[in-house]
Design a protein around this motif. Structure first.
Motif, PDB file in Angstrom:
ATOM      1  N   ALA A  79       0.824  -1.212   0.000  1.00  0.00           N
ATOM      2  CA  ALA A  79       0.000   0.000   0.000  1.00  0.00           C
ATOM      3  C   ALA A  79       0.858   1.261   0.000  1.00  0.00           C
ATOM      4  N   TYR A  80       2.115   1.146   0.428  1.00  0.00           N
ATOM      5  CA  TYR A  80       3.014   2.296   0.481  1.00  0.00           C
ATOM      6  C   TYR A  80       3.882   2.431  -0.771  1.00  0.00           C
ATOM      7  N   PHE A  81       3.849   1.464  -1.668  1.00  0.00           N
ATOM      8  CA  PHE A  81       4.704   1.507  -2.847  1.00  0.00           C
ATOM      9  C   PHE A  81       4.281   2.648  -3.775  1.00  0.00           C
ATOM     10  N   SER A  82       5.276   3.311  -4.359  1.00  0.00           N
ATOM     11  CA  SER A  82       4.974   4.295  -5.395  1.00  0.00           C
ATOM     12  C   SER A  82       4.595   3.540  -6.674  1.00  0.00           C
ATOM     13  N   PRO A  83       3.862   4.188  -7.600  1.00  0.00           N
ATOM     14  CA  PRO A  83       3.490   3.504  -8.842  1.00  0.00           C
ATOM     15  C   PRO A  83       4.692   2.991  -9.636  1.00  0.00           C
ATOM     16  N   GLN A  84       5.760   3.798  -9.714  1.00  0.00           N
ATOM     17  CA  GLN A  84       6.944   3.351 -10.448  1.00  0.00           C
ATOM     18  C   GLN A  84       7.577   2.134  -9.785  1.00  0.00           C
ATOM     19  N   PHE A  85       7.641   2.157  -8.469  1.00  0.00           N
ATOM     20  CA  PHE A  85       8.204   1.015  -7.762  1.00  0.00           C
ATOM     21  C   PHE A  85       7.344  -0.219  -7.972  1.00  0.00           C
ATOM     22  N   TYR A  86       6.043  -0.062  -7.867  1.00  0.00           N
ATOM     23  CA  TYR A  86       5.099  -1.171  -8.014  1.00  0.00           C
ATOM     24  C   TYR A  86       5.315  -1.897  -9.346  1.00  0.00           C
ATOM     25  N   MET A  87       5.432  -1.126 -10.417  1.00  0.00           N
ATOM     26  CA  MET A  87       5.609  -1.745 -11.726  1.00  0.00           C
ATOM     27  C   MET A  87       6.995  -2.364 -11.869  1.00  0.00           C
ATOM     28  N   ALA A  88       8.025  -1.651 -11.441  1.00  0.00           N
ATOM     29  CA  ALA A  88       9.381  -2.199 -11.551  1.00  0.00           C
ATOM     30  C   ALA A  88       9.501  -3.495 -10.760  1.00  0.00           C
ATOM     31  N   PHE A  89       8.999  -3.497  -9.540  1.00  0.00           N
ATOM     32  CA  PHE A  89       9.033  -4.685  -8.691  1.00  0.00           C
ATOM     33  C   PHE A  89       8.321  -5.844  -9.366  1.00  0.00           C
ATOM     34  N   SER A  90       7.169  -5.584  -9.974  1.00  0.00           N
ATOM     35  CA  SER A  90       6.411  -6.667 -10.609  1.00  0.00           C
ATOM     36  C   SER A  90       7.193  -7.303 -11.759  1.00  0.00           C
ATOM     37  N   HIS A  91       7.960  -6.490 -12.485  1.00  0.00           N
ATOM     38  CA  HIS A  91       8.726  -7.042 -13.608  1.00  0.00           C
ATOM     39  C   HIS A  91       9.953  -7.826 -13.126  1.00  0.00           C
TER      40      HIS A  91
END
Length: 199
Positions: free
Chosen positions: A132-144
């Motif tokens: 819930a605290y992840f930034s959008p850029q982090f969220y996508m990078a982490f998922s990849h």
């Protein structure tokens, strides 16, 4: 507002490599087993890759008693909740941070940080586990990156390099975004993990 969970992250990663969605880590499916196995390593690797604003912490450095003699003038205790120390500063608006070196006191196994700065703030990345605290850029990078780890174990090895390349580009874009906002940090230079290089 969308509040992602760890399962949301896993399902996004699985969608990148054409895997089946899961409902919980406790499922007996291969996808669930592999997500549980690789989630935290991928999370921490992504957090360490960049000085993410949402995970950045400042704290008064705690002086280590009994400084060994050496090239540094001060030693401070490594913060307990730090995933990676970024540096020391006496002014949060000034970059780059002061030079430092991480070491271990052999007699106590105490992890310490050496620097020449007196009474500084230590700047570090915290281990943020709540999506819930992840930034959008982090969220996508982490998922990849998680997708790159999952590709081979779920039978899609040909997609691992593709996902790692996407992750690397997103990390560079996130670093550029920080620089454009006046935040100066070492730009991450992506490198294939050993298990991919060995393929």
């Amino acid at each position: 507002m969308f509040r992602p969970t760890s399962i949301d992250v896993c399902n996004l990663a699985l969608s990148h490599v054409r895997g089946q969605a899961i409902q919980a880590f406790e499922e007996r499916s291969n996808e669930a087993v592999q997500c549980k196995r690789f989630y935290q390593p991928a999370l921490y690797a992504t957090l360490e890759a960049l000085d993410w604003g949402f995970a950045r912490a400042y704290d008064l450095a705690t002086q280590y008693a009994g400084l060994p003699k050496g090239i540094w003038t001060h030693a401070y205790v490594y913060p307990e909740d730090a995933l990676k120390v970024r540096g020391f500063t006496n002014d949060m608006d000034v970059r780059p941070y002061a030079r430092f070196e991480v070491g271990v006191i052999p007699s106590t196994n105490q992890r310490v940080i050496y620097t020449d700065l007196a009474a500084p703030l230590v700047v570090y990345t915290r281990a943020i586990d709540n999506p819930a605290y992840f930034s959008p850029q982090f969220y996508m990078a982490f998922s990849h990156l998680l997708a790159a780890y999952l590709a081979a174990p779920i039978g899609r090895p040909e997609l691992a390099k593709q996902q790692l390349d996407i992750y690397s580009r997103q990390i560079l874009e996130a670093a550029a975004s920080d620089l454009n906002e006046g935040i100066h940090d070492n730009v991450f230079e992506p490198r294939d993990p050993d298990w991919i290089e060995a393929r």
